[in-house]
Design a protein around this motif. Structure first.
Motif, PDB file in Angstrom:
ATOM      1  N   SER A 247      85.978  17.367  35.480  1.00 50.81           N
ATOM      2  CA  SER A 247      86.021  16.186  34.613  1.00 50.81           C
ATOM      3  C   SER A 247      85.020  15.132  35.062  1.00 50.81           C
ATOM      4  O   SER A 247      84.480  14.384  34.237  1.00 50.81           O
ATOM      5  N   ALA A 248      84.765  15.071  36.361  1.00 56.81           N
ATOM      6  CA  ALA A 248      83.794  14.117  36.906  1.00 56.81           C
ATOM      7  C   ALA A 248      82.367  14.654  36.867  1.00 56.81           C
ATOM      8  O   ALA A 248      81.414  13.881  36.998  1.00 56.81           O
ATOM      9  N   HIS A 249      82.226  15.972  36.669  1.00 59.85           N
ATOM     10  CA  HIS A 249      80.897  16.603  36.670  1.00 59.85           C
ATOM     11  C   HIS A 249      80.808  17.588  35.497  1.00 59.85           C
ATOM     12  O   HIS A 249      80.652  18.804  35.702  1.00 59.85           O
ATOM     13  N   PRO A 250      80.887  17.097  34.266  1.00 54.97           N
ATOM     14  CA  PRO A 250      80.936  18.004  33.110  1.00 54.97           C
ATOM     15  C   PRO A 250      79.689  18.872  32.946  1.00 54.97           C
ATOM     16  O   PRO A 250      79.798  20.032  32.542  1.00 54.97           O
ATOM     17  N   GLU A 251      78.513  18.339  33.270  1.00 56.90           N
ATOM     18  CA  GLU A 251      77.298  19.152  33.134  1.00 56.90           C
ATOM     19  C   GLU A 251      77.344  20.340  34.088  1.00 56.90           C
ATOM     20  O   GLU A 251      76.981  21.466  33.723  1.00 56.90           O
ATOM     21  N   GLU A 252      77.801  20.085  35.295  1.00 58.56           N
ATOM     22  CA  GLU A 252      77.929  21.148  36.289  1.00 58.56           C
ATOM     23  C   GLU A 252      78.952  22.182  35.826  1.00 58.56           C
ATOM     24  O   GLU A 252      78.784  23.396  36.039  1.00 58.56           O
ATOM     25  N   ALA A 253      80.016  21.700  35.181  1.00 54.60           N
ATOM     26  CA  ALA A 253      81.070  22.601  34.700  1.00 54.60           C
ATOM     27  C   ALA A 253      80.550  23.521  33.609  1.00 54.60           C
ATOM     28  O   ALA A 253      80.810  24.735  33.615  1.00 54.60           O
ATOM     29  N   THR A 269      76.496  23.011  23.621  1.00 56.24           N
ATOM     30  CA  THR A 269      77.789  23.043  22.948  1.00 56.24           C
ATOM     31  C   THR A 269      78.928  23.374  23.917  1.00 56.24           C
ATOM     32  O   THR A 269      80.055  22.914  23.725  1.00 56.24           O
ATOM     33  N   LEU A 270      78.654  24.145  24.961  1.00 54.64           N
ATOM     34  CA  LEU A 270      79.667  24.341  25.999  1.00 54.64           C
ATOM     35  C   LEU A 270      79.999  22.996  26.651  1.00 54.64           C
ATOM     36  O   LEU A 270      81.165  22.681  26.914  1.00 54.64           O
ATOM     37  N   LEU A 271      78.951  22.205  26.903  1.00 53.62           N
ATOM     38  CA  LEU A 271      79.152  20.878  27.494  1.00 53.62           C
ATOM     39  C   LEU A 271      79.922  19.975  26.545  1.00 53.62           C
ATOM     40  O   LEU A 271      80.910  19.340  26.947  1.00 53.62           O
ATOM     41  N   GLU A 272      79.507  19.919  25.293  1.00 55.20           N
ATOM     42  CA  GLU A 272      80.201  19.056  24.342  1.00 55.20           C
ATOM     43  C   GLU A 272      81.648  19.502  24.141  1.00 55.20           C
ATOM     44  O   GLU A 272      82.561  18.678  24.039  1.00 55.20           O
ATOM     45  N   GLY A 273      81.867  20.818  24.109  1.00 53.11           N
ATOM     46  CA  GLY A 273      83.229  21.321  23.960  1.00 53.11           C
ATOM     47  C   GLY A 273      84.113  20.905  25.120  1.00 53.11           C
ATOM     48  O   GLY A 273      85.272  20.523  24.933  1.00 53.11           O
ATOM     49  N   PHE A 274      83.553  20.955  26.341  1.00 52.04           N
ATOM     50  CA  PHE A 274      84.346  20.520  27.490  1.00 52.04           C
ATOM     51  C   PHE A 274      84.547  19.014  27.475  1.00 52.04           C
ATOM     52  O   PHE A 274      85.635  18.521  27.797  1.00 52.04           O
ATOM     53  N   GLN A 275      83.533  18.262  27.090  1.00 55.54           N
ATOM     54  CA  GLN A 275      83.689  16.809  27.015  1.00 55.54           C
ATOM     55  C   GLN A 275      84.769  16.416  26.010  1.00 55.54           C
ATOM     56  O   GLN A 275      85.444  15.407  26.185  1.00 55.54           O
ATOM     57  N   ARG A 276      84.919  17.209  24.955  1.00 60.28           N
ATOM     58  CA  ARG A 276      85.996  16.941  23.991  1.00 60.28           C
ATOM     59  C   ARG A 276      87.364  17.354  24.534  1.00 60.28           C
ATOM     60  O   ARG A 276      88.393  16.903  24.040  1.00 60.28           O
ATOM     61  N   THR A 277      87.350  18.211  25.553  1.00 54.52           N
ATOM     62  CA  THR A 277      88.603  18.663  26.173  1.00 54.52           C
ATOM     63  C   THR A 277      89.155  17.617  27.130  1.00 54.52           C
ATOM     64  O   THR A 277      90.383  17.417  27.211  1.00 54.52           O
ATOM     65  N   ILE A 278      88.288  16.941  27.858  1.00 52.05           N
ATOM     66  CA  ILE A 278      88.714  16.021  28.921  1.00 52.05           C
ATOM     67  C   ILE A 278      89.739  14.984  28.452  1.00 52.05           C
ATOM     68  O   ILE A 278      90.751  14.767  29.138  1.00 52.05           O
ATOM     69  N   PRO A 279      89.575  14.345  27.286  1.00 51.45           N
ATOM     70  CA  PRO A 279      90.561  13.339  26.865  1.00 51.45           C
ATOM     71  C   PRO A 279      91.944  13.923  26.555  1.00 51.45           C
ATOM     72  O   PRO A 279      92.913  13.168  26.431  1.00 51.45           O
ATOM     73  N   LEU A 280      92.032  15.244  26.457  1.00 47.90           N
ATOM     74  CA  LEU A 280      93.308  15.882  26.121  1.00 47.90           C
ATOM     75  C   LEU A 280      94.165  16.170  27.355  1.00 47.90           C
ATOM     76  O   LEU A 280      95.313  16.595  27.234  1.00 47.90           O
ATOM     77  N   TYR A 281      93.622  15.916  28.542  1.00 50.17           N
ATOM     78  CA  TYR A 281      94.340  16.253  29.773  1.00 50.17           C
ATOM     79  C   TYR A 281      95.535  15.338  30.052  1.00 50.17           C
ATOM     80  O   TYR A 281      96.422  15.699  30.822  1.00 50.17           O
ATOM     81  N   HIS A 282      95.547  14.155  29.456  1.00 50.67           N
ATOM     82  CA  HIS A 282      96.617  13.200  29.762  1.00 50.67           C
ATOM     83  C   HIS A 282      97.105  12.490  28.501  1.00 50.67           C
ATOM     84  O   HIS A 282      96.322  12.213  27.594  1.00 50.67           O
ATOM     85  N   THR A 283      98.384  12.194  28.494  1.00 52.03           N
ATOM     86  CA  THR A 283      98.933  11.244  27.530  1.00 52.03           C
ATOM     87  C   THR A 283      98.960   9.875  28.206  1.00 52.03           C
ATOM     88  O   THR A 283      98.626   9.743  29.390  1.00 52.03           O
TER      89      THR A 283
END
Length: 333
Positions: A247-253, A269-283
């Motif tokens: 989450s702190a290093h999305p490009e590396e991920a 698109t792998l990067l953008e897809g993961f960046q869209r995932t990060i906000p879903l980790y917490h309520t």
């Protein structure tokens, strides 16, 4: 350099070598079966393996692509996969029917369910859906919750047209203009559309209108929990570190996916897809806490929605705590 210094250096190096050999010998093999072909959401596991987080916990991890959450859950229930990364509501349905599986960490605590359209169509809010055509797959999880979205947002079935088909048909319908939008996951189908067309996609999130179910999580067989609880604890410690670091290093991920699977997709698109995932980790209730630690309220809401709209047996309402546990997660600091 004195003889004593040389000998000391040799002893230190030898001890380190022995420790490394012991660690490698002690590593326990484990398989993680994903929910689907690899996309951005899966990046933390590949990055965690690449960075050695799992090896540091004594887990020799093999990550395998899946062919749907239902099949992943079946594999974990049968003992042919040690861990599964799968849709938790699908797992709940299986558990109610007797599958010996449990979620030991819920990664996506905000639902990725959405209705999405190409950004240039300027469909940003429910009101914009009126007069448009929506592509959906009858009977899937999103189409089951769709009536609640309509009710919550004041829409009626007569406000829009529908194109029905399987997952690929939905994508094709939007890509070729037969439909204006589709029901899909914000970090998955949106990226498939972008890869296919080069066009940006904007989702209207169900969760933004108070409709929230947990989504992907780590599941294990009850037998593994009873016979090898330390493996589960070590795996979840590494998985937690992997999500936090990614989450702190999305490009590396995103790059880690292609390092492991060069044909897995396009890095942007792998990067953008993961960046869209990060906000879903917490309520809001779990903000600031380590990932995977879900609240009883979130799980209860999920089960209640499944009973009301997803055909889940009513008795599941009183069995929520049998479907998941936070006990194998690292302690929150």
């Amino acid at each position: 350099m004195t003889l004593k210094t040389v000998l000391t250096g040799m002893l230190v190096a030898g001890a380190a070598s022995l420790a490394a050999m012991h660690s490698a010998a002690a590593a326990e093999k484990a398989t993680l079966l994903l929910n689907w072909y690899v996309y951005g959401e899966h990046a933390p596991f590949y990055l965690g393996k690449e960075k050695g987080f799992f090896a540091d916990e004594g887990v020799d991890l093999d990550i395998q692509e899946g062919r749907g959450s239902a099949l992943t859950i079946q594999a974990v229930a049968a003992g042919t996969a040690t861990f599964g990364y799968a849709d938790v509501p699908t797992m709940i349905r299986a558990a109610v029917k007797g599958a010996p599986v449990k979620a030991v960490g819920v990664a996506l605590q905000l639902s990725p369910m959405s209705v999405m359209a190409f950004t240039d169509k300027n469909i940003r809010k429910p009101e914009d859906i009126k007069g448009k055509t929506v592509a959906m797959t009858p009977g899937d999880s999103m189409s089951q919750i769709w009536p609640l979205f309509l009710k919550t947002t004041g829409l009626k079935d007569s406000d829009f047209n529908v194109v029905s088909g399987d997952a690929q048909t939905k994508l094709n319908a939007v890509a070729n203009g037969r439909a204006d939008m589709l029901l899909g996951y914000s970090m998955d189908q949106s990226m498939k559309l972008k890869d296919a067309t080069g066009k940006d996609v904007t989702p209207i999130m169900f969760a933004d209108y108070g409709i929230n179910m947990v989504s992907s999580g780590v599941i294990v067989n009850d037998d593994t929990l009873s016979k090898d609880p330390d493996l589960v604890r070590h795996f979840m410690a590494a998985a937690t570190k992997s999500v936090e670091y990614a989450s702190a290093h999305p490009e590396e991920a995103a790059k880690a996916i292609l390092d492991a699977l060069p044909k897995a997709g396009k890095e942007p698109t792998l990067l953008e897809g993961f960046q869209r995932t990060i906000p879903l980790y917490h309520t809001k209730d779990t903000e600031g806490q380590p990932p995977f630690r879900v609240t009883p309220q979130n799980m209860q809401q999920t089960v209640d929605l499944l009973i009301q709209y997803g055909g889940l047996e009513a008795e599941a309402k009183d069995e929520v705590d049998t479907f998941y546990t936070n006990d194998y997660l690292p302690a929150a600091e």
